[in-house]
Design a protein around this motif. Structure first.
Motif, PDB file in Angstrom:
ATOM      1  N   ILE A   1       0.845  -1.193   0.000  1.00  0.00           N
ATOM      2  CA  ILE A   1       0.000   0.000   0.000  1.00  0.00           C
ATOM      3  C   ILE A   1       0.882   1.245   0.000  1.00  0.00           C
ATOM      4  N   ILE A   2       0.620   2.131  -0.928  1.00  0.00           N
ATOM      5  CA  ILE A   2       1.383   3.377  -1.016  1.00  0.00           C
ATOM      6  C   ILE A   2       0.382   4.541  -1.024  1.00  0.00           C
TER       7      ILE A   2
ATOM      8  N   SER B   1       3.436   9.751 -13.195  1.00  0.00           N
ATOM      9  CA  SER B   1       2.536  10.097 -14.299  1.00  0.00           C
ATOM     10  C   SER B   1       2.309   8.867 -15.166  1.00  0.00           C
ATOM     11  N   GLY B   2       1.039   8.618 -15.510  1.00  0.00           N
ATOM     12  CA  GLY B   2       0.741   7.497 -16.388  1.00  0.00           C
ATOM     13  C   GLY B   2       0.433   6.195 -15.675  1.00  0.00           C
ATOM     14  N   GLU B   3       0.654   6.146 -14.343  1.00  0.00           N
ATOM     15  CA  GLU B   3       0.351   4.910 -13.612  1.00  0.00           C
ATOM     16  C   GLU B   3      -1.096   4.911 -13.117  1.00  0.00           C
ATOM     17  N   SER B   4      -1.641   3.712 -12.927  1.00  0.00           N
ATOM     18  CA  SER B   4      -2.989   3.581 -12.386  1.00  0.00           C
ATOM     19  C   SER B   4      -2.938   2.853 -11.059  1.00  0.00           C
TER      20      SER B   4
ATOM     21  N   GLY C   1      -0.080  17.431  -0.176  1.00  0.00           N
ATOM     22  CA  GLY C   1      -0.484  17.016   1.173  1.00  0.00           C
ATOM     23  C   GLY C   1      -1.748  16.178   1.145  1.00  0.00           C
ATOM     24  N   GLU C   2      -2.715  16.582   0.349  1.00  0.00           N
ATOM     25  CA  GLU C   2      -3.967  15.836   0.256  1.00  0.00           C
ATOM     26  C   GLU C   2      -3.725  14.475  -0.384  1.00  0.00           C
ATOM     27  N   ALA C   3      -2.869  14.481  -1.434  1.00  0.00           N
ATOM     28  CA  ALA C   3      -2.610  13.222  -2.138  1.00  0.00           C
ATOM     29  C   ALA C   3      -1.981  12.199  -1.185  1.00  0.00           C
ATOM     30  N   GLN C   4      -1.215  12.702  -0.202  1.00  0.00           N
ATOM     31  CA  GLN C   4      -0.549  11.779   0.728  1.00  0.00           C
ATOM     32  C   GLN C   4      -1.514  11.144   1.727  1.00  0.00           C
ATOM     33  N   THR C   5      -2.761  11.655   1.799  1.00  0.00           N
ATOM     34  CA  THR C   5      -3.720  11.044   2.721  1.00  0.00           C
ATOM     35  C   THR C   5      -4.572   9.991   2.025  1.00  0.00           C
ATOM     36  N   ILE C   6      -4.352   9.791   0.722  1.00  0.00           N
ATOM     37  CA  ILE C   6      -5.142   8.800  -0.008  1.00  0.00           C
ATOM     38  C   ILE C   6      -4.272   7.557  -0.233  1.00  0.00           C
ATOM     39  N   LEU C   7      -4.698   6.428   0.360  1.00  0.00           N
ATOM     40  CA  LEU C   7      -3.915   5.199   0.214  1.00  0.00           C
ATOM     41  C   LEU C   7      -4.391   4.428  -1.004  1.00  0.00           C
ATOM     42  N   VAL C   8      -3.427   3.908  -1.763  1.00  0.00           N
ATOM     43  CA  VAL C   8      -3.777   3.190  -2.989  1.00  0.00           C
ATOM     44  C   VAL C   8      -2.941   1.918  -3.125  1.00  0.00           C
ATOM     45  N   THR C   9      -3.421   0.975  -3.947  1.00  0.00           N
ATOM     46  CA  THR C   9      -2.570  -0.143  -4.351  1.00  0.00           C
ATOM     47  C   THR C   9      -2.374  -0.051  -5.853  1.00  0.00           C
TER      48      THR C   9
END
Ligand SMILES: Nc1nc2c(ncn2[C@@H]2O[C@H](COP(=O)(O)OP(=O)(O)OP(=O)(O)O)[C@@H](O)[C@H]2O)c(=O)[nH]1
Ligand SMILES: [Mg+2]
Lengths: 81, 678
Positions: A6-7, A14-17, A69-77
């Protein structure tokens, strides 16, 4: 299926999903993000990430600019290739 | 077992018996509501304010068969939660005023996101129709949406449209007919709250039973509580007995995640409904928007583009607007003055003076600014319309951080180049209060078109061919000062607070000429109204002060006022006439010119410009331009600052700040320029 690390959204290039796994901002920001379509399980595409400053992602066909800062609070796989 | 999505509620409209029916247009921002509104009502519309709010209220009427349809263009809202004044207005209108029908406008190009509002509207009592707009944009992005399939899935009429090309209006009117005649059957499929939160909701339903104000459906109120809605929270807190409220508050605290679960549930509902309707044959192609954005949002390329676009906007305004303005001044105003003198030959001398010096000299001078203002607003409207402004905000985000702000603050500030009043109101897009106050304080530092017009008018008098360069330099300096003031204020008052930056970047598109023209028309009209009222009044007052008590300018009240504050004027090299011009610019910035027009009206064989250039040195001219650019905000701006901050303290802070900075800067400039022998 092997589990992927999880990151945060800010780590995507750019370009990743990726798929959103959780929102970790406060209640108010979570509410704003989820209204715009950031909900767990949804596919998200990194449109522009220059490594510093705000990013642009595409979620549900909509381009949205987010502060780092906001992007860092969204966890993704990350999506597997 | 999944009861979740199979819940359908059947209702048949009974038809409308009354002659007038009211229809509300709802939708997220930029879906085409106003375009549809303009199509249907034409010029038969009224733009006002919602009671107690400065959110624009647009209403209009049109005849359809035997019925009068009263149409309301609701402000654009992402959801029905109380996040902004717009959202509160939209939902209270629907819940309390109960229109006969709500038409939700969604965009085929952003289908899932724009249906979010529909997922909230559909659970309300009011009958609902959906306009599926922008199908051309969706096709351009590489997919199609089938309205029939969507209609079958959601269970309410879905009408495809391309509003900007006026296509699909017939279909919409046909559905209005069927609705009026009672032939429509609504069979909506409703989104449901997920099972694990259902019991919590029922618990709250019981606890608030009997306490919810009549105009809020009970079911809806409990849902909003779970979502964390601040307005409903405050209302129920104030009406419920303390003990009961504490029980509820505890439940809400334990279920903080409910809001996210509810939003996810709505999106699941949306995904099911759109699945069959959307067809994507050309997966993975890079659309036009992403191609342009590679440059427009690039950290360096984007800034260059922004600088070029700003430069072009001003260049256009100056190179087209200024000659027209000068032409109107010398070829219309001067002859008009002589003509009036001939017509009024038998009238008493003071009437001639009032008309020629007061009205023509004052108001006339201001009306000649109209071309400049029209060109600026047209350019700004164009940039906004094609979707560029959000990119400008994005690339400015880094700079705005220096002041503790983020990119969104750039939008109202940029709007300030047109007029500071909408700039101050436009700060509503900023969610955090400290960031909003700071942006409001900075907004009056942005030179509005009226001030730029004053500069554009005066600069050629002193600097001839270099006028453009000088004006451009002055404007850049006032922006630099804005940033310095911003950095300092942020350090002193706001301690470097940071706020969340979340902003949609709309798809680029070709603007609609018709709505652009309508907007320019409305703005020009309001400018002329302004000129006809405040500026007319002010011109007459200035004229009166300049002839009373003795009929002689040098001993008039105006000269006395001017002489009283002259010591301050002297720091900047201004004589009493320029000082008075500066003071009257408080009523409206253009008054600076109007006042000079009145004060120098007596030498009518020259245009105002020649007279000024013969009277003052370039150093004085420069200082006057600097102080005019940053002087205290005009009366209209002060009024909205008070209204938006809700505090006299901040309003006064703002005025004092501008006063100190402007006089300081102009004195400095005068000292340096006169040293240099200008
Ligand atoms: N290509 C295309 N453009 C459209 C269509 N409908 C509207 N537009 C354009 O979309 C832009 C936004 O339209 P508006 O009518 O101002 O949108 P709105 O919903 O009133 O927006 P807000 O008032 O901000 O909530 C304008 O430039 C319109 O010309 C359409 O069907 N196709
Ligand atoms: Mg609108």
């Amino acid at each position: 299926m092997q589990s992927l690390p999880i990151i945060t959204l800010a780590d995507l290039k750019s370009g990743e999903s990726a798929t959103i796994s959780a929102l970790k901002a406060g209640r108010n920001i979570n509410a704003r993000l989820s209204t715009l379509g950031f909900t767990p399980g949804v596919m998200i595409y990194m449109t522009h990430n220059y490594g510093h400053g705000p990013i642009v992602v595409t979620v549900r066909d909509t381009r949205i600019a987010l502060g780092r800062g906001e992007a860092q609070t969204i966890l993704v796989t990350r999506e597997k290739e | 077992m999944n009861l979740y999505h199979e819940f359908r509620q059947r209702s048949v409209s009974n038809g409308i018996k009354k002659e007038t029916l009211s229809i509300a247009l709802a939708g997220q921002p930029n879906m085409g509501k106003s375009t549809i509104f303009n199509l249907l009502t034409g010029l038969n519309q009224h733009v006002g304010n919602w009671p107690g709010k400065t959110v624009e209220k647009k209403e209009g009427e049109f005849q359809h068969n035997d019925h009068t349809i009263h149409l309301i263009d609701l402000p654009g809202t992402y959801s029905l939660s109380a996040n902004s004044p717009e959202e509160i207005i939209a939902r209270n209108f629907i819940l309390q005023e109960k229109p006969d029908l709500v038409v939700a406008v969604v965009s085929a190009a952003n289908l899932e996101r724009s249906l979010y509002l529909v997922s909230e509207l559909i659970v309300l009592e009011t009958p609902l129709m959906i306009v599926l707009n922008m199908i051309d944009v969706a096709e351009q992005e590489g997919f199609t949406v089938d309205a029939k399939t969507l209609q079958a899935a959601i269970g309410v009429p879905v009408i495809p449209m391309i509003a900007s090309r006026a296509s699909g209006v017939r279909g919409l009117l046909d559905y209005f007919d069927q609705f009026i005649e009672g032939k429509l059957e609504f069979f909506p499929r409703l989104p449901q709250i997920s099972a694990d939160h259902q019991y919590v909701k029922e618990l709250i339903d019981q606890l608030i039973d009997g306490f919810v104000p009549d105009y809020y459906p009970k079911n809806w109120a409990s849902m909003k509580l779970l979502e964390g809605d601040s307005e409903i929270y405050d209302i129920l807190k104030s009406v419920l007995p303390l003990e009961r409220w504490e029980t509820i508050d505890d439940i809400l605290k334990q279920h903080e995640d409910a809001g996210l679960a509810i939003a996810s549930g709505r999106y699941e509902w949306i995904e099911r409904n759109v699945r069959a309707a959307v067809n994507r044959p050309k997966l993975g192609q890079v659309g036009l928007t992403d191609r342009i954005d590679r440059f427009a949002t690039h950290p360096i390329g984007g800034l260059i583009l922004l600088a070029v676009i700003l430069g072009l906007t001003f260049w256009l305004t100056f190179s087209i607007g200024t000659p027209i303005q000068e032409w109107m001044d010398s070829k219309i105003l001067v002859p008009l003055g002589s003509l009036a003198q001939i017509w009024l030959i038998d009238a008493p001398a003071w009437v001639i003076s009032l008309v020629v010096d007061g009205v023509i000299g004052g108001v006339g001078a201001v009306v000649t600014f109209l071309p400049i203002i029209i060109i600026f607003f047209a350019a700004f409207g164009f940039l906004e319309d094609i979707g560029y402004m959000a990119r400008a905000a994005y690339v400015m985000d880094n700079f705005m951080h220096w002041m503790g702000l983020h990119g969104k603050s750039f939008l109202p500030l940029f709007l300030g180049f047109g007029c500071n009043v909408p700039a101050v109101m436009g700060t509503r897009v900023i969610e955090s209060w400290p960031a909003r106050i700071l942006t409001i304080l900075l907004a009056p530092f942005v030179p509005c078109s009226a001030r730029m017009a004053v500069i554009a008018f005066i600069a050629p008098a002193f600097f001839g061919r270099n006028a453009f360069l000088i004006s451009w330099g002055l404007i850049l300096s006032s922006i630099t000062i804005l940033m310095i003031v911003g950095v300092i204020l942020n350090k002193i008052f706001f301690k470097g607070e940071r706020t969340a930056f979340i902003m949609e970047l709309p798809l680029y598109h070709i603007p609609n000429l018709r709505s652009a023209m309508l907007l320019i028309w409305q703005r020009s009209l309001s400018f002329l109204k302004h000129a006809g009222t405040i500026i007319l009044m002010m011109s007459i007052v200035v004229w009166a002060l300049s002839v009373f008590p003795g009929g002689d300018l040098e001993t008039s009240f105006l000269a006395q006022i001017g002489n009283f504050v002259a010591p301050v004027g002297e720091w900047m090299g201004l004589d009493w006439k320029l000082t008075v011009a500066l003071i009257t610019s408080f009523m409206a910035k253009e008054n600076a010119i109007a006042t000079l027009g009145v004060l120098y009206g007596r030498t009518a064989e020259f245009g105002l410009l020649e007279t000024i250039s013969m009277t003052y040195s370039p150093a004085v001219g420069m200082a006057f331009m600097v102080v005019t650019l940053m002087f205290i905000p005009c009366a209209a701006t002060v009024a909205v600052i008070k209204q938006e901050t809700g505090s006299w303290k901040w309003t006064i802070v703002n005025i004092v700040l501008m006063l100190v900075v402007s006089i300081g800067a102009a004195s400095g400039v005068y000292a340096i320029a006169s040293r240099l022998g200008l």
